[in-house]
Scaffold this motif. Sequence first.
Motif, PDB file in Angstrom:
ATOM      1  N   GLY A   1       0.811  -1.201   0.000  1.00  0.00           N
ATOM      2  CA  GLY A   1       0.000   0.000   0.000  1.00  0.00           C
ATOM      3  C   GLY A   1       0.848   1.256   0.000  1.00  0.00           C
ATOM      4  O   GLY A   1       2.072   1.220  -0.163  1.00  0.00           O
ATOM      5  N   THR A   2       0.179   2.395   0.166  1.00  0.00           N
ATOM      6  CA  THR A   2       0.887   3.672   0.204  1.00  0.00           C
ATOM      7  C   THR A   2       0.839   4.321   1.574  1.00  0.00           C
ATOM      8  O   THR A   2       1.561   5.290   1.820  1.00  0.00           O
ATOM      9  CB  THR A   2       0.285   4.645  -0.826  1.00  0.00           C
ATOM     10  N   THR A   3      -0.007   3.799   2.458  1.00  0.00           N
ATOM     11  CA  THR A   3      -0.119   4.330   3.813  1.00  0.00           C
ATOM     12  C   THR A   3      -0.006   3.186   4.802  1.00  0.00           C
ATOM     13  O   THR A   3      -0.693   2.160   4.652  1.00  0.00           O
ATOM     14  CB  THR A   3      -1.453   5.072   4.013  1.00  0.00           C
TER      15      THR A   3
ATOM     16  N   ASN B   1      -1.267   5.588  14.788  1.00  0.00           N
ATOM     17  CA  ASN B   1      -0.839   6.689  13.926  1.00  0.00           C
ATOM     18  C   ASN B   1      -0.582   6.131  12.531  1.00  0.00           C
ATOM     19  O   ASN B   1      -0.628   4.913  12.322  1.00  0.00           O
ATOM     20  CB  ASN B   1       0.438   7.342  14.493  1.00  0.00           C
ATOM     21  N   GLU B   2      -0.309   6.999  11.588  1.00  0.00           N
ATOM     22  CA  GLU B   2      -0.059   6.543  10.234  1.00  0.00           C
ATOM     23  C   GLU B   2       0.957   7.437   9.550  1.00  0.00           C
ATOM     24  O   GLU B   2       1.209   8.560   9.973  1.00  0.00           O
ATOM     25  CB  GLU B   2      -1.357   6.505   9.420  1.00  0.00           C
ATOM     26  N   TYR B   3       1.540   6.896   8.505  1.00  0.00           N
ATOM     27  CA  TYR B   3       2.470   7.658   7.676  1.00  0.00           C
ATOM     28  C   TYR B   3       2.324   7.154   6.249  1.00  0.00           C
ATOM     29  O   TYR B   3       1.876   6.026   6.014  1.00  0.00           O
ATOM     30  CB  TYR B   3       3.907   7.522   8.162  1.00  0.00           C
ATOM     31  N   SER B   4       2.683   8.009   5.293  1.00  0.00           N
ATOM     32  CA  SER B   4       2.430   7.686   3.888  1.00  0.00           C
ATOM     33  C   SER B   4       3.652   7.954   3.034  1.00  0.00           C
ATOM     34  O   SER B   4       4.519   8.766   3.393  1.00  0.00           O
ATOM     35  CB  SER B   4       1.251   8.521   3.351  1.00  0.00           C
ATOM     36  N   LEU B   5       3.678   7.273   1.894  1.00  0.00           N
ATOM     37  CA  LEU B   5       4.724   7.529   0.908  1.00  0.00           C
ATOM     38  C   LEU B   5       4.536   8.904   0.279  1.00  0.00           C
ATOM     39  O   LEU B   5       3.410   9.377   0.090  1.00  0.00           O
ATOM     40  CB  LEU B   5       4.685   6.477  -0.192  1.00  0.00           C
ATOM     41  N   GLU B   6       5.625   9.538  -0.039  1.00  0.00           N
ATOM     42  CA  GLU B   6       5.617  10.773  -0.817  1.00  0.00           C
ATOM     43  C   GLU B   6       6.662  10.627  -1.915  1.00  0.00           C
ATOM     44  O   GLU B   6       7.696   9.975  -1.718  1.00  0.00           O
ATOM     45  CB  GLU B   6       5.925  11.984   0.052  1.00  0.00           C
ATOM     46  N   LYS B   7       6.409  11.230  -3.078  1.00  0.00           N
ATOM     47  CA  LYS B   7       7.332  11.026  -4.189  1.00  0.00           C
ATOM     48  C   LYS B   7       7.507  12.301  -5.005  1.00  0.00           C
ATOM     49  O   LYS B   7       6.652  13.179  -5.026  1.00  0.00           O
ATOM     50  CB  LYS B   7       6.852   9.888  -5.093  1.00  0.00           C
TER      51      LYS B   7
END
Length: 531
Positions: free
Chosen positions: A51-53, A97-103
């Motif tokens: 996934g992305t998150t 909590n959560e974190y996500s990909l950034e590009k």
Amino acid sequence: MASGNVISCKQFASFLVSQEPVYDKEVLKDIRPFDGMIGYYNTGSFDAYSGTTHRFDRFNSVFPNVTGAWENPTGAACTGTPCDTAENKIGWGWSRNEYSLEKQSWGSDILCFDQIMTKTKAKEHFRQIIDDVLRPATNWITTYYLQRKAMELSSSLLGGNAFACAVGLPAINFSWVGTGYVTLRVLNNSAAPITAASLGRLTPEILQSRVTRQYFLGAIQAGKEGYDSLQLHTDKDTFRYLSKTDPSLYDAWRFGSFAPAAKEFWKYGFMGFVGDFMVKVLQFPLRFNPTATAGNYTLVLPYKNEAAYEGIKSVFNEAYDNAHYQISYINNPRALRVMPFRPEAVNPNMPFMVRDYGGRWKFATNDLGADCSGKPIDNSRGNKGKFIADFQLAVKPEHPEWLEAIFHKVDRGCIEILPTCEPDAEQYAAQNYSSVDPVCPSVIQFTAVIDDASPARYTIGTTGILCDDNIVANAAGISVATVPDLIAALQNRWDLEFGVGSGTWSVVVVGGTLIQLSGSSCTNVTLEFAI
């Protein structure tokens, strides 16, 4: 006509080949410093096919309610409930909590190999482009990303402890206005803007007030000789300001430097300590200028690009040096975990290219986009290509409570112009630094010629005296009977034209017709006698 026996430089002619302009073989290059946060935080990897998150859970600590009443037990019969004591409750919990990909993707202009081979310094220039433009660009892009994420994740409402150097040291939160990362909005927990007028400098007393909080949150441990060291990341001007001696501070909170043997501190970029903080100087911290909107600040970068002789070049941005609003950090390597995306092949029968997502530059020759007419770019000859790089990563806030972004003002040292002890002299002696030997006086000789039409006279017409091909004034002409009279007439014309002392006419041998001019600034003198 008589001319002096002095050769003029005008009589030389050069008809040799000269190929100009001439270029030095050595090509210089710009030198730029670099300092960043790459490698500072703990690292991991963001796995493919996940996934992305990502969400993560955290077991929370719980503090018991120590204010409850204590009972006095009794042994008396039929009194109280000795076997059923009132019970105080304690619970437990967890947080999610959560974190996500950034590009981001980057690319250069398309290059033509056929054209490149016509450039005499192509090999050297591309080495400079790869070593001093593209690779440093990876560091700049990643460092500014990490500084921005550290600032954002330290926001109070996200679990961090960011604060402003204003009255009460208010907790603050960061967000960006519009697209991109140009305008920063800074609010307190009540959504009121943090105004530029309310901010001040970072001081040792402010740092001292943050130590207990860091200890209670588990960032450091207490020992016999005080707390473990915290880390302050700030700019050089604030570092120097903190190093000033303040008599109101006790010794433990005055600036100190490491002993020469403490090489491990210098190795990791620490330049000194203030109380419980080791200080690391950031060469390019995030700096801002205020806008007309209260609480909004514009990001200022240390370099900007302008036109070069061809293409563009970076120049130092004076506005960065003059910007007064900055983010410093009380930092901890365990506060965040940087997680680059880790690609992985999906199936042996599906030969996708598994590319790098950490900003490694490669040269691409396929699928170069469309031309100005919207048609796919033809590269059937394989002579077109461009540099590309991809960045894809996430930042996991493992302990954001240990991270404190400090929004404060900065200022260069106050400049004071000091006068000299002695006043300037009213008059200064003229200086002469000539290192040339005295020049021998110029002597030009002529033979006086009698006019055949009038055998007893020496005659020179009104345009018959020339200095370097320029006519010397002789309005009445000269017509005299003797050589001494000729000398007197020539001296008169010379003094009127150039001034007294600018040359002396004389007879070389008394009674003869050989005459001379000495001490003149003229290189070539001509006397045209009528004959």
